[in-house]
Scaffold this motif. Structure first.
Motif, PDB file in Angstrom:
ATOM      1  N   TYR A   1     -39.559  14.756 -26.686  1.00 12.73           N
ATOM      2  CA  TYR A   1     -39.934  14.802 -28.098  1.00 12.73           C
ATOM      3  C   TYR A   1     -38.762  15.245 -28.965  1.00 12.73           C
ATOM      4  O   TYR A   1     -38.593  14.761 -30.087  1.00 12.73           O
ATOM      5  CB  TYR A   1     -41.124  15.741 -28.294  1.00 12.73           C
TER       6      TYR A   1
ATOM      7  N   LYS B   1     -36.633  12.214 -29.627  1.00 17.56           N
ATOM      8  CA  LYS B   1     -37.266  11.343 -30.613  1.00 17.56           C
ATOM      9  C   LYS B   1     -37.142  11.926 -32.012  1.00 17.56           C
ATOM     10  O   LYS B   1     -36.818  11.217 -32.974  1.00 17.56           O
ATOM     11  CB  LYS B   1     -38.733  11.144 -30.248  1.00 17.56           C
ATOM     12  N   LEU B   2     -37.387  13.225 -32.135  1.00 11.46           N
ATOM     13  CA  LEU B   2     -37.337  13.876 -33.436  1.00 11.46           C
ATOM     14  C   LEU B   2     -35.926  13.877 -34.014  1.00 11.46           C
ATOM     15  O   LEU B   2     -35.733  13.667 -35.224  1.00 11.46           O
ATOM     16  CB  LEU B   2     -37.861  15.309 -33.305  1.00 11.46           C
TER      17      LEU B   2
ATOM     18  N   GLN C   1     -35.168  10.404 -35.424  1.00  5.55           N
ATOM     19  CA  GLN C   1     -35.865  10.177 -36.691  1.00  5.55           C
ATOM     20  C   GLN C   1     -35.190  10.929 -37.833  1.00  5.55           C
ATOM     21  O   GLN C   1     -35.037  10.398 -38.938  1.00  5.55           O
ATOM     22  CB  GLN C   1     -37.328  10.631 -36.562  1.00  5.55           C
ATOM     23  N   THR C   2     -34.794  12.144 -37.558  1.00  6.90           N
ATOM     24  CA  THR C   2     -34.177  12.983 -38.584  1.00  6.90           C
ATOM     25  C   THR C   2     -32.807  12.460 -38.984  1.00  6.90           C
ATOM     26  O   THR C   2     -32.445  12.464 -40.172  1.00  6.90           O
ATOM     27  CB  THR C   2     -34.063  14.434 -38.076  1.00  6.90           C
TER      28      THR C   2
ATOM     29  N   ALA D   1     -45.807  16.451 -30.200  1.00 15.10           N
ATOM     30  CA  ALA D   1     -46.352  15.721 -31.342  1.00 15.10           C
ATOM     31  C   ALA D   1     -47.677  16.292 -31.825  1.00 15.10           C
ATOM     32  O   ALA D   1     -48.011  16.200 -33.011  1.00 15.10           O
ATOM     33  CB  ALA D   1     -46.502  14.248 -30.980  1.00 15.10           C
TER      34      ALA D   1
ATOM     35  N   ILE E   1     -46.264  21.495 -35.961  1.00 15.46           N
ATOM     36  CA  ILE E   1     -45.066  20.670 -35.752  1.00 15.46           C
ATOM     37  C   ILE E   1     -44.418  20.257 -37.065  1.00 15.46           C
ATOM     38  O   ILE E   1     -43.201  20.109 -37.149  1.00 15.46           O
ATOM     39  CB  ILE E   1     -45.400  19.417 -34.891  1.00 15.46           C
ATOM     40  N   LEU E   2     -45.215  20.088 -38.120  1.00 15.02           N
ATOM     41  CA  LEU E   2     -44.642  19.678 -39.409  1.00 15.02           C
ATOM     42  C   LEU E   2     -43.682  20.731 -39.954  1.00 15.02           C
ATOM     43  O   LEU E   2     -42.704  20.394 -40.629  1.00 15.02           O
ATOM     44  CB  LEU E   2     -45.744  19.383 -40.422  1.00 15.02           C
TER      45      LEU E   2
ATOM     46  N   LYS F   1     -40.438  20.195 -38.060  1.00 17.83           N
ATOM     47  CA  LYS F   1     -39.811  18.972 -38.562  1.00 17.83           C
ATOM     48  C   LYS F   1     -39.118  19.228 -39.892  1.00 17.83           C
ATOM     49  O   LYS F   1     -37.993  18.774 -40.125  1.00 17.83           O
ATOM     50  CB  LYS F   1     -40.858  17.870 -38.747  1.00 17.83           C
ATOM     51  N   ALA F   2     -39.806  19.962 -40.770  1.00 19.83           N
ATOM     52  CA  ALA F   2     -39.237  20.252 -42.086  1.00 19.83           C
ATOM     53  C   ALA F   2     -37.983  21.105 -41.970  1.00 19.83           C
ATOM     54  O   ALA F   2     -36.997  20.897 -42.698  1.00 19.83           O
ATOM     55  CB  ALA F   2     -40.271  20.954 -42.962  1.00 19.83           C
TER      56      ALA F   2
ATOM     57  N   LEU G   1     -35.889  21.269 -39.337  1.00 20.64           N
ATOM     58  CA  LEU G   1     -34.810  20.448 -38.785  1.00 20.64           C
ATOM     59  C   LEU G   1     -34.276  19.489 -39.837  1.00 20.64           C
ATOM     60  O   LEU G   1     -33.051  19.304 -39.955  1.00 20.64           O
ATOM     61  CB  LEU G   1     -35.321  19.678 -37.568  1.00 20.64           C
ATOM     62  N   MET G   2     -35.167  18.875 -40.622  1.00 20.68           N
ATOM     63  CA  MET G   2     -34.727  17.956 -41.669  1.00 20.68           C
ATOM     64  C   MET G   2     -33.906  18.695 -42.720  1.00 20.68           C
ATOM     65  O   MET G   2     -32.875  18.190 -43.192  1.00 20.68           O
ATOM     66  CB  MET G   2     -35.930  17.283 -42.321  1.00 20.68           C
TER      67      MET G   2
END
Length: 400
Positions: free
Chosen positions: A201, A204-205, A208-209, A244, A249-250, A253-254, A256-257
């Motif tokens: 994961y 994958k993340l 995407q980032t 996932a 997880i959001l 994600k935020a 890392l972004m």
């Protein structure tokens, strides 16, 4: 999310870094180490240039065996690219020496290099530098200095979030100032986090980032032979393993972004000879990929870049770049604004007093170009810099 202004690449739990001068460059630090005291899930993306640096070959070999690593060894001042079989052997020697020093399996070490292409690596100096590195230090600034080439400043970001009642830190550092037009990766970017996350994961993340951050910057249209972005997650924060379906997880994600976007903007702002950071925001596109492509075409246009260096709001160059981006648009419905000043509405000029309305915003360091296509609901952003006389001077004398 909390921004840690005092944080650095070794702030996440269990990570240690050091950087020193090994003699590859005249005076500045040129070799650095990231070390995790426990195995870390690791993912990386690399340049799409067919000529890849020897360190990329070695790092790909390490990660082909397992997604776990514990160390990264990196040098600046020499890219170790197009150096033949000796270059590959030297990169493997860097890996072996680091593994021996840290008492790790060789596959737990990744390698990166940046600098001049086609010059044999001074391996004795590199090996001597590796021997001197201290894996017990949290010398974040020293590591950040050790990866620089023509950069004017270090580029680092650090944030913390709460996951499963635990404090999780995500930190990143990047180098890059010229030869930047990434594809799947960019320049050199390293991210550490003490979050626990599934290896597949994480890979994958990261991909995407990267598409929405590092791949959306351009300085000079050149994709380097040694581009790499690598992330290590060692799980020391003690959160439940991220996947996932993790309820928070959001938030990760935020974080890392944010780290990747901020590093991307810092790289763009520090472009060789740059005097301005240019951000292009495209809205109203049919597809997100369309919006990102148009944004990157605009910020990558040498004519647009030169105009903003000269503080000339020549929107004709912007509309030209939009038109040749190769994605569907309606040439009758485009709006353009420069740092909040609308210059085009429904593809027709807006009458303004340039001296009063436009000239002041063009003198600022940060300039934003907003493009509204009026076709759909998708958006994309890209970052770059202006094109100055200094860029030519730097690159005309890069080896001298």
């Amino acid at each position: 999310m909390q921004i840690r202004h005092e944080g650095h690449i070794a702030t996440p739990l269990g990570f240690y870094t050091d950087g020193l001068h090994a003699g590859l460059k005249r005076f500045k630090k040129d070799i650095g180490l990231i070390y995790s005291d426990v195995p870390a899930q690791t993912a990386a993306v690399y340049t799409q240039n067919y000529f890849k640096g020897a360190p990329i070959t070695v790092t790909q070999a390490s990660l082909a065996t397992s997604s776990l690593t514990q160390a990264l060894i990196v040098n600046s001042g020499n890219a170790n690219t197009c150096t033949g079989k000796k270059g590959i052997a030297d990169a493997y020697a860097m890996r072996a020496a680091t593994a021996a020093k840290l008492q790790l399996p060789v596959d737990y070490v990744t390698v990166a290099s940046t600098g001049v292409i086609g010059v044999p690596l001074n391996l004795p100096r590199v090996l001597d530098g590796i021997a001197q590195l201290d894996e017990t230090q949290s010398n974040g600034h020293g590591f950040q200095e050790a990866i620089l080439t023509t950069d004017k400043a270090v580029k680092s970001v650090c944030v913390t979030i709460e996951l499963d009642g635990q404090t999780v830190t995500v930190a990143g550092v990047a180098k890059g100032s010229g030869m930047i037009n990434p594809n799947m990766a960019t320049l050199l970017g390293f991210i550490t986090t003490d979050a626990a996350i599934e290896g597949v994961y994480l890979d994958k993340l990261l991909r995407q980032t990267i598409e929405r951050s590092f791949n959306q910057i351009t300085i000079d249209g050149d994709t380097s032979t040694n581009d790499m972005v690598l992330v290590m997650a060692n799980g020391r924060a003690g959160n439940d393993i991220l996947c996932a379906n993790h309820p928070q997880i959001l938030q990760f994600k935020a974080a890392l972004m944010y780290v990747c976007e901020q590093l991307s903007k810092k790289v763009a702002a520090d472009g060789e000879g740059a005097t301005k950071l240019i951000e292009v925001n495209v809205t109203g596109a049919l597809q997100q990929t369309d919006a990102r492509l148009i944004a990157k075409k605009v910020v990558g246009s040498n004519l647009v870049k030169a105009a903003f260096f000269g503080e000339d709001g020549n929107w004709g160059r912007i509309i030209d770049a939009i038109g040749y981006a190769g994605v569907p648009i309606n040439p009758d419905t485009v709006d353009i604004a420069i740092s909040g000043v609308t210059v085009l509405k429904n593809s027709e000029p807006v009458i303004i007093d340039e001296a009063r309305d436009l000239t002041p915003v063009l003198k600022a360091h940060d300039i934003t170009i907003a493009v509204e296509l009026h076709l759909g609901n998708e958006a994309g952003t890209a970052w770059g810099c202006d094109l100055s006389y200094e860029y030519v001077k730097i690159n005309a004398a890069y080896r001298t």
